[in-house]
Design a protein around this motif. Structure first.
Motif, PDB file in Angstrom:
ATOM      1  N   ARG A 109       0.844  -1.205   0.000  1.00 34.14           N
ATOM      2  CA  ARG A 109       0.000   0.000   0.000  1.00 34.14           C
ATOM      3  C   ARG A 109       0.874   1.247   0.000  1.00 34.14           C
ATOM      4  O   ARG A 109       1.954   1.282   0.605  1.00 34.14           O
ATOM      5  N   THR A 110       0.376   2.269  -0.686  1.00 37.82           N
ATOM      6  CA  THR A 110       0.981   3.587  -0.661  1.00 37.82           C
ATOM      7  C   THR A 110      -0.038   4.551  -0.075  1.00 37.82           C
ATOM      8  O   THR A 110      -1.161   4.648  -0.567  1.00 37.82           O
ATOM      9  N   ILE A 111       0.339   5.259   0.982  1.00 35.65           N
ATOM     10  CA  ILE A 111      -0.570   6.169   1.666  1.00 35.65           C
ATOM     11  C   ILE A 111      -0.050   7.591   1.542  1.00 35.65           C
ATOM     12  O   ILE A 111       1.099   7.872   1.927  1.00 35.65           O
ATOM     13  N   ASP A 112      -0.856   8.479   0.994  1.00 40.41           N
ATOM     14  CA  ASP A 112      -0.518   9.900   0.936  1.00 40.41           C
ATOM     15  C   ASP A 112      -1.106  10.559   2.176  1.00 40.41           C
ATOM     16  O   ASP A 112      -2.320  10.687   2.308  1.00 40.41           O
ATOM     17  N   CYS A 113      -0.236  10.978   3.087  1.00 39.40           N
ATOM     18  CA  CYS A 113      -0.682  11.522   4.376  1.00 39.40           C
ATOM     19  C   CYS A 113      -0.971  13.017   4.323  1.00 39.40           C
ATOM     20  O   CYS A 113      -1.443  13.586   5.302  1.00 39.40           O
ATOM     21  N   GLY A 114      -0.687  13.666   3.199  1.00 37.16           N
ATOM     22  CA  GLY A 114      -1.024  15.071   3.047  1.00 37.16           C
ATOM     23  C   GLY A 114      -0.001  16.038   3.585  1.00 37.16           C
ATOM     24  O   GLY A 114      -0.111  17.253   3.372  1.00 37.16           O
ATOM     25  N   ASP A 115       1.006  15.544   4.294  1.00 38.03           N
ATOM     26  CA  ASP A 115       2.074  16.399   4.814  1.00 38.03           C
ATOM     27  C   ASP A 115       3.280  15.518   5.129  1.00 38.03           C
ATOM     28  O   ASP A 115       3.176  14.284   5.121  1.00 38.03           O
ATOM     29  N   ILE A 116       4.411  16.146   5.391  1.00 33.96           N
ATOM     30  CA  ILE A 116       5.625  15.395   5.692  1.00 33.96           C
ATOM     31  C   ILE A 116       5.393  14.509   6.912  1.00 33.96           C
ATOM     32  O   ILE A 116       4.849  14.950   7.925  1.00 33.96           O
ATOM     33  N   VAL A 117       5.813  13.254   6.826  1.00 32.57           N
ATOM     34  CA  VAL A 117       5.614  12.277   7.896  1.00 32.57           C
ATOM     35  C   VAL A 117       6.891  12.155   8.717  1.00 32.57           C
ATOM     36  O   VAL A 117       7.945  11.801   8.193  1.00 32.57           O
ATOM     37  N   TRP A 118       6.785  12.424  10.021  1.00 32.99           N
ATOM     38  CA  TRP A 118       7.932  12.335  10.923  1.00 32.99           C
ATOM     39  C   TRP A 118       7.902  11.075  11.774  1.00 32.99           C
ATOM     40  O   TRP A 118       8.934  10.509  12.090  1.00 32.99           O
ATOM     41  N   GLY A 119       6.709  10.663  12.183  1.00 36.60           N
ATOM     42  CA  GLY A 119       6.598   9.533  13.087  1.00 36.60           C
ATOM     43  C   GLY A 119       5.690   8.447  12.538  1.00 36.60           C
ATOM     44  O   GLY A 119       4.702   8.737  11.852  1.00 36.60           O
ATOM     45  N   LEU A 120       6.022   7.177  12.835  1.00 34.58           N
ATOM     46  CA  LEU A 120       5.228   6.028  12.412  1.00 34.58           C
ATOM     47  C   LEU A 120       5.144   5.045  13.567  1.00 34.58           C
ATOM     48  O   LEU A 120       6.119   4.862  14.307  1.00 34.58           O
ATOM     49  N   ALA A 121       4.006   4.394  13.719  1.00 30.75           N
ATOM     50  CA  ALA A 121       3.900   3.333  14.721  1.00 30.75           C
ATOM     51  C   ALA A 121       2.772   2.384  14.350  1.00 30.75           C
ATOM     52  O   ALA A 121       1.693   2.824  13.944  1.00 30.75           O
ATOM     53  N   ASN A 155       3.863  16.867   9.898  1.00 30.38           N
ATOM     54  CA  ASN A 155       4.530  18.150  10.050  1.00 30.38           C
ATOM     55  C   ASN A 155       3.591  19.227  10.576  1.00 30.38           C
ATOM     56  O   ASN A 155       4.011  20.174  11.246  1.00 30.38           O
ATOM     57  N   ASN A 156       2.297  19.100  10.286  1.00 28.74           N
ATOM     58  CA  ASN A 156       1.331  20.124  10.708  1.00 28.74           C
ATOM     59  C   ASN A 156       0.767  19.877  12.103  1.00 28.74           C
ATOM     60  O   ASN A 156      -0.158  20.570  12.533  1.00 28.74           O
ATOM     61  N   GLY A 157       1.313  18.886  12.818  1.00 31.70           N
ATOM     62  CA  GLY A 157       0.861  18.614  14.171  1.00 31.70           C
ATOM     63  C   GLY A 157      -0.264  17.609  14.274  1.00 31.70           C
ATOM     64  O   GLY A 157      -0.689  17.268  15.386  1.00 31.70           O
ATOM     65  N   ARG A 158      -0.762  17.116  13.146  1.00 37.42           N
ATOM     66  CA  ARG A 158      -1.861  16.153  13.172  1.00 37.42           C
ATOM     67  C   ARG A 158      -1.322  14.717  13.240  1.00 37.42           C
ATOM     68  O   ARG A 158      -0.195  14.435  12.855  1.00 37.42           O
ATOM     69  N   ILE A 159      -2.192  13.836  13.724  1.00 38.09           N
ATOM     70  CA  ILE A 159      -1.902  12.404  13.768  1.00 38.09           C
ATOM     71  C   ILE A 159      -3.022  11.698  13.017  1.00 38.09           C
ATOM     72  O   ILE A 159      -4.204  11.887  13.339  1.00 38.09           O
ATOM     73  N   LYS A 160      -2.661  10.914  12.021  1.00 38.92           N
ATOM     74  CA  LYS A 160      -3.662  10.184  11.249  1.00 38.92           C
ATOM     75  C   LYS A 160      -3.520   8.691  11.521  1.00 38.92           C
ATOM     76  O   LYS A 160      -2.406   8.160  11.516  1.00 38.92           O
ATOM     77  N   ILE A 161      -4.655   8.038  11.755  1.00 39.77           N
ATOM     78  CA  ILE A 161      -4.692   6.617  12.057  1.00 39.77           C
ATOM     79  C   ILE A 161      -5.295   5.884  10.869  1.00 39.77           C
ATOM     80  O   ILE A 161      -6.404   6.214  10.421  1.00 39.77           O
ATOM     81  N   TRP A 162      -4.585   4.869  10.365  1.00 37.28           N
ATOM     82  CA  TRP A 162      -4.980   4.154   9.156  1.00 37.28           C
ATOM     83  C   TRP A 162      -5.206   2.675   9.455  1.00 37.28           C
ATOM     84  O   TRP A 162      -4.528   2.095  10.313  1.00 37.28           O
ATOM     85  N   ASP A 163      -6.135   2.076   8.738  1.00 36.22           N
ATOM     86  CA  ASP A 163      -6.312   0.622   8.754  1.00 36.22           C
ATOM     87  C   ASP A 163      -5.326   0.039   7.747  1.00 36.22           C
ATOM     88  O   ASP A 163      -5.425   0.302   6.540  1.00 36.22           O
ATOM     89  N   VAL A 164      -4.372  -0.748   8.220  1.00 32.94           N
ATOM     90  CA  VAL A 164      -3.321  -1.267   7.342  1.00 32.94           C
ATOM     91  C   VAL A 164      -3.891  -2.170   6.259  1.00 32.94           C
ATOM     92  O   VAL A 164      -3.457  -2.138   5.103  1.00 32.94           O
ATOM     93  N   TYR A 165      -4.876  -2.981   6.594  1.00 32.56           N
ATOM     94  CA  TYR A 165      -5.381  -3.970   5.650  1.00 32.56           C
ATOM     95  C   TYR A 165      -6.255  -3.364   4.553  1.00 32.56           C
ATOM     96  O   TYR A 165      -6.360  -3.920   3.462  1.00 32.56           O
ATOM     97  N   THR A 166      -6.901  -2.225   4.833  1.00 35.24           N
ATOM     98  CA  THR A 166      -7.749  -1.593   3.821  1.00 35.24           C
ATOM     99  C   THR A 166      -7.173  -0.290   3.283  1.00 35.24           C
ATOM    100  O   THR A 166      -7.586   0.179   2.229  1.00 35.24           O
TER     101      THR A 166
END
Length: 429
Positions: A109-121, A155-166
């Motif tokens: 999967r390729t996810i466009d998060c809309g801003d620079i991504v600094w953290g992943l978990a 980068n904009n201070g937001r945190i986005k939560i994604w379903d990995v399988y979908t």
């Protein structure tokens, strides 16, 4: 005086070369000239089902880890079948194409998060771990045991939560006022998420309560770079600018203590798998291994010989340690440094056990089963090496089993011979 073991006090001895097994490359053309290319973070799913990295240009890439191993011509245990010529996997050609997949097979999967991504978990749920918010009976999301989530700090201070399988966006958490540098899930399956930010705070989120923010942890006076849970989820370590290393009680959300010892910004931290040790990496050219229960230094891994003075270590030098990671075997530590090297350390030796070249390294992480180390770079690519191998002694495995359930203070109260007590409390490393 705390018990110090200065690895940097002796000349470095010759080290072996770590076995390079493959890399994930950047696209030929950038997606967005306005955002950076850096791979600020890499992560493995808790069960090693997926590997994820922020490949720059707002993009997060998810690849089934078994596919990576296959493409790198290695077995599932990391044993190379063609080590002389590691395969390169270009991200331009890793879209999955028109390959017919079984429904249960993990997908790229390729996810466009809309801003620079600094953290992943990555986070996975354990159904019996209920939300701490007991008064709310209805929730928008009911996370099952087979669900895998990916949290991205932007980068904009937001945190986005994604379903990995979908690949679907589930939650958009907004409360930080500056860059979210790092994210970490509690290992107990409760889906408690901690975010570390340049706004000088840590925030605790309960994803089982639809992403409700539970607590703001204040104690840092500068940017917070990284945080890490202890294996039992009871303690959180957070590190940041201004030499800061803080320990938090995550049952009461209170500060336990500050650890003093670094001379420059502290940028990375991780607990050992038994929870007995804490490793922190700093721009002062060192990785420090702590007994966090007592606040003492057990080991210093120096990246510059002779050891620099505190004044030099506290300024701009070419040995900034960017990242540290504890191997799941509890015996090895990896570090990424500005001197263009990755080092594999053993807590039982006085010099790096193996080294590997890496230009512009930024971050590193071991696979969940511990045989492979990944490292992200400034150009968005990721490199992989095999971890040095050796069979853990029965003594070490027994020590890890004991330390998973006993603190240093509890071990010291045991009526046992002093050499055994020193071994169990890691004083002899």
């Amino acid at each position: 005086m705390p018990n110090h073991k200065h690895l940097c006090s002796l000349p470095p001895s010759p080290s072996g070369k770590a076995k390079f097994i493959g890399e994930l490359l950047v696209p030929a053309a950038p997606f967005d000239q306005k955002s950076g290319r850096e791979a600020w973070t890499v992560a493995f799913a808790p069960n090693d089902s997926y590997f994820a990295w922020s490949q720059g240009h707002r993009i997060v890439r998810l690849i089934p880890w078994t596919k990576c191993l296959k493409d790198f011509s290695v077995g599932h245990c990391g044993e190379g079948t063609n080590a002389s010529s590691p395969r390169r996997l270009s991200r331009q050609n890793s879209d999955g194409g028109k390959v017919s997949l079984v429904l249960s097979e993990p997908c790229e999967r390729t996810i466009d998060c809309g801003d620079i991504v600094w953290g992943l978990a990555f986070g996975s749920s354990v159904p019996e771990k209920q939300s701490r918010c007991v008064n709310i009976e209805w929730h928008r999301f009911k996370f099952g045991q087979d669900q895998l989530l990916l949290a991205t700090g932007l980068n904009n201070g937001r945190i986005k939560i994604w379903d990995v399988y979908t690949g679907k966006l589930l939650l958009n958490l907004m409360d930080h006022t500056d860059v979210v540098q790092d994210l970490t899930f509690a290992p107990d399956g409760s889906l408690m998420l901690v975010s570390a930010s340049r706004d000088k705070t840590l925030r605790v989120w309960d994803l089982k309560d639809d992403g409700n923010m539970v607590k703001v942890l204040r104690g840092h006076h500068n940017w917070v770079y990284c945080s890490a849970f202890s294996p039992d989820s009871s303690i959180l370590c957070s590190v940041g600018a201004g030499k800061a290393v803080l320990l938090w009680n995550m049952d009461k959300y209170t500060l336990i203590r500050k650890l003093e010892g670094h001379h420059n910004d502290v940028v990375s931290c991780e607990f050992s798998p038994d929870g007995a040790l804490l490793a922190t990496a700093s721009y002062d050219t060192r990785v420090i291994v702590w007994d966090h229960h007592k606040g003492t230094i057990l080991l210093e891994l120096g990246h510059l010989f002779p050891p620099p003075s505190p004044i030099f270590a506290g300024g701009s030098n070419d040995r900034w340690v960017r990242s540290v990671s504890f191997c799941p075997d509890g015996r090895h530590i990896a570090s990424v440094t500005d001197d263009k090297l990755v080092r594999f350390w053993s807590i039982e030796e006085r010099a790096p056990q193996a080294i590997a070249p890496l230009s512009n390294g930024l971050c590193c992480a071991f696979s969940a089963e511990g045989s492979v180390l990944s490292a992200g770079t400034c150009d968005g690519s990721v490199h992989f090496w095999e971890c040095p191998r050796s069979i853990s002694s029965l003594q070490h495995m027994c020590r890890m089993s004991l330390r998973r359930v006993m603190t240093t203070q509890q071990v010291e109260e045991l009526t046992i011979p002093t050499p055994l007590r020193d071994y169990l409390t890691y004083k002899i490393i």
